[in-house]
Design an enzyme around this catalytic site. Structure first.
Site, mmCIF file in Angstrom:
data_model
loop_
_atom_site.group_PDB
_atom_site.id
_atom_site.type_symbol
_atom_site.label_atom_id
_atom_site.label_comp_id
_atom_site.label_asym_id
_atom_site.label_seq_id
_atom_site.Cartn_x
_atom_site.Cartn_y
_atom_site.Cartn_z
ATOM 1 N N HIS A 30 -1.337 -19.399 -18.437
ATOM 2 C CA HIS A 30 -0.881 -20.292 -17.366
ATOM 3 C C HIS A 30 0.517 -20.816 -17.649
ATOM 4 C CE1 HIS A 30 -1.604 -24.122 -19.626
ATOM 5 N NE2 HIS A 30 -2.537 -23.400 -20.225
ATOM 6 N N ASP A 35 1.582 -23.831 -15.865
ATOM 7 C CA ASP A 35 1.629 -25.277 -15.632
ATOM 8 C C ASP A 35 1.421 -26.002 -16.953
ATOM 9 O OD1 ASP A 35 -1.061 -24.226 -15.469
ATOM 10 O OD2 ASP A 35 -1.727 -26.230 -14.886
ATOM 11 N N ASP A 88 1.393 -24.455 -25.265
ATOM 12 C CA ASP A 88 0.359 -24.493 -24.226
ATOM 13 C C ASP A 88 0.994 -24.406 -22.851
ATOM 14 O OD1 ASP A 88 -2.025 -24.865 -22.880
ATOM 15 O OD2 ASP A 88 -2.071 -27.028 -23.183
ATOM 16 N N GLU A 93 -3.969 -24.425 -14.262
ATOM 17 C CA GLU A 93 -5.003 -24.433 -15.291
ATOM 18 C C GLU A 93 -5.288 -25.828 -15.825
ATOM 19 O OE1 GLU A 93 -6.633 -24.035 -19.456
ATOM 20 O OE2 GLU A 93 -4.830 -25.058 -18.724
ATOM 21 N N HIS A 129 -0.798 -30.792 -25.642
ATOM 22 C CA HIS A 129 -1.097 -32.039 -24.931
ATOM 23 C C HIS A 129 -0.558 -33.265 -25.664
ATOM 24 C CE1 HIS A 129 -4.557 -30.483 -22.173
ATOM 25 N NE2 HIS A 129 -3.703 -29.520 -22.450
#
Length: 458
Positions: A83, A85, A114, A148, A431
């Site tokens: 992904h 996003d 990520d 995602e 994150h």
């Protein structure tokens, strides 16, 4: 296969393409015409497909929901899912997260881990196979989504609305090495209570992140008391605290440490810290009542014991419990919760237990979002092939397939696993603020993914 020279020759181009993609702010935003998840995710998807076209792959964009890039013409397909996003960035970065910088050999930027960095590596791996003209019996398809990090409408559109045929065998480079052959169920929901009093309270920004910061407005005249108790509170919660007097009262600000909801123990939850502090003040009123309920039923426990949902199994261990967000909207206080459910349980079983245990509570259960667990046998061709590649290249012959709480695109179709890209000992900053990629890891990533794709597709 010996790919050493091609990896070395491609390194500068690889770095450039990762930085180009990471430079796009692709946090989901308000939908616009032709951009279902906002301008940023659409631009990032277009950028990735553009890089694939430059590499000579055949691409298709499915209305900026998702896209794919193909190489080869085999009857069977090897899928690589990822992904473009990203989650919100938070504060305190060493640099602008969308102006990636290399500092001491580390590339900083939101998405370098990520999942933009790993997906660009996989694209370059396919590019190298193409340039070398290595015969393959299967088609390789890179499938890229733009939604995602929230609710996967990208994959629903790609496989559901557009009815694209799923690959027969796939992996996603969106977790940790060596490999996750099973993933816990993901159960997200809200605990809601109606308010009679006006309350100002907020914290966190997403279900799937440990809340990094929180704020509450306390009654006037409490600043001295708060400051006296701050050392005790910081020791008890591991949070950082500040307070200041405003016209309406005393503003309590709490800072914890963000982490992925799949591993809440890696973070420090600012919402839980804030509730502890409010409860400890022993005040009258609804805010204090809610804080006391919170500490009794949630507190700092990360397995849902206070709510009666502390389930576990031998395959995947204990359920995890994360408070990702607290907010006040239209006279309601809302806690957004993320559970990772052991693979032998269904999310509905957790819901039934929750609703039973909330019967005498002021809080009620609302808005469930369910993604059930997945499991691919350890002795399958997919798992054994990828594990063989990992062990041979890293010389880590003790490595074994793992079970994870993360929610990767492996759940989007059958016979798919999460394979990398975080290496053992490599900081997992997905994150989190100051997400970075150690550039000296790129050659190892390339060796693993090149060999893996080659063996799956030959």
């Amino acid at each position: 296969m010996d790919f050493e020279k091609k990896i070395k020759d491609d390194r500068e181009s690889l770095n450039r393409d990762i930085m180009k993609l990471v430079s796009i702010d692709s946090v989901e935003s308000k939908p616009a015409e032709g951009m279902p998840f906002g301008e940023g995710p659409a631009k990032a998807l277009q950028c990735y497909l553009g890089l694939a076209e430059e590499a000579g792959l055949q691409t298709e964009n499915f209305d900026n929901y998702a896209g794919h890039a193909d190489y080869g013409n085999g009857e069977e397909t090897v899928g690589i899912l990822g992904h473009v996003d990203v989650v919100p960035c938070g504060e305190g970065w060493i640099c602008d997260p969308f102006r990636p910088r290399i500092i001491d050999g580390k590339l900083y930027g939101r998405g370098v881990l990520d999942n933009k960095g790993p997906m660009v590596v996989c694209l370059h791996a396919v590019k190298i196979l193409k340039e070398m003209g290595i015969p393959l019996s299967k088609k390789i398809r890179l499938i890229v989504g733009a939604n995602e990090e929230t609710d996967w409408k990208c994959m629903d559109y790609y496989f559901g609305v557009k009815k694209m045929t799923p690959p027969q065998i796939s992996f996603t480079p969106d977790a940790e090495f060596p490999l996750n052959h099973a993933e816990k169920g993901v159960f997200q929901y809200q605990l809601v209570t109606d308010l009679k009093e006006k309350i100002e309270l907020s914290g966190g920004n997403a279900y799937n992140s440990v809340a990094e910061s929180a704020s509450a407005l306390l009654p006037a005249g409490l600043e001295e008391t708060v400051r006296e108790r701050m050392p005790k509170w910081e020791e008890a919660t591991s949070c950082k605290i500040s307070c200041e007097t405003e016209k309406q009262g005393v503003r309590l600000s709490v800072r914890g440490f963000a982490a992925h909801a799949a591993s809440p123990a890696k973070g420090i939850n600012a919402v839980s810290g804030m509730m502890y502090m409010i409860a400890d003040l022993g005040l009258e009123g609804e805010l204090s009542e809610i804080a006391r309920w919170y500490m009794k039923n949630i507190g700092f426990d990360l397995q849902g014991k206070g709510l009666g949902i502390d389930l576990s199994d031998e395959i995947s261990g204990a359920l995890s419990f994360n408070v990702g967000k607290v907010e006040v909207i239209d006279g309601k206080l809302i806690l957004s919760i993320d559970n990772r459910v052991p693979v032998t349980y269904k999310c509905k079983e957790v819901q039934d237990l929750l609703e039973k245990n909330l019967e005498e509570s002021r809080f009620r259960f609302e808005n469930p979002q369910i993604t059930e667990a997945i499991y691919v046998p350890k002795d399958s061709f997919l798992v054994t092939t990828l594990m063989d590649v990992y062990r041979e290249i890293t010389q880590d012959y003790d490595a074994e397939p793992q079970v994870d709480g993360a929610c990767s695109y492996a759940r989007a179709l059958e016979n798919c696993v999460a394979f990398g890209a975080i290496l053992p000992g490599q900081p997992d900053l997905m994150h989190q603020k100051n997400e970075y990629l150690e550039l000296d890891k790129l050659d190892l990533w390339m060796k693993i993914y090149l060999e893996a794709i080659y063996r799956l597709a030959q």
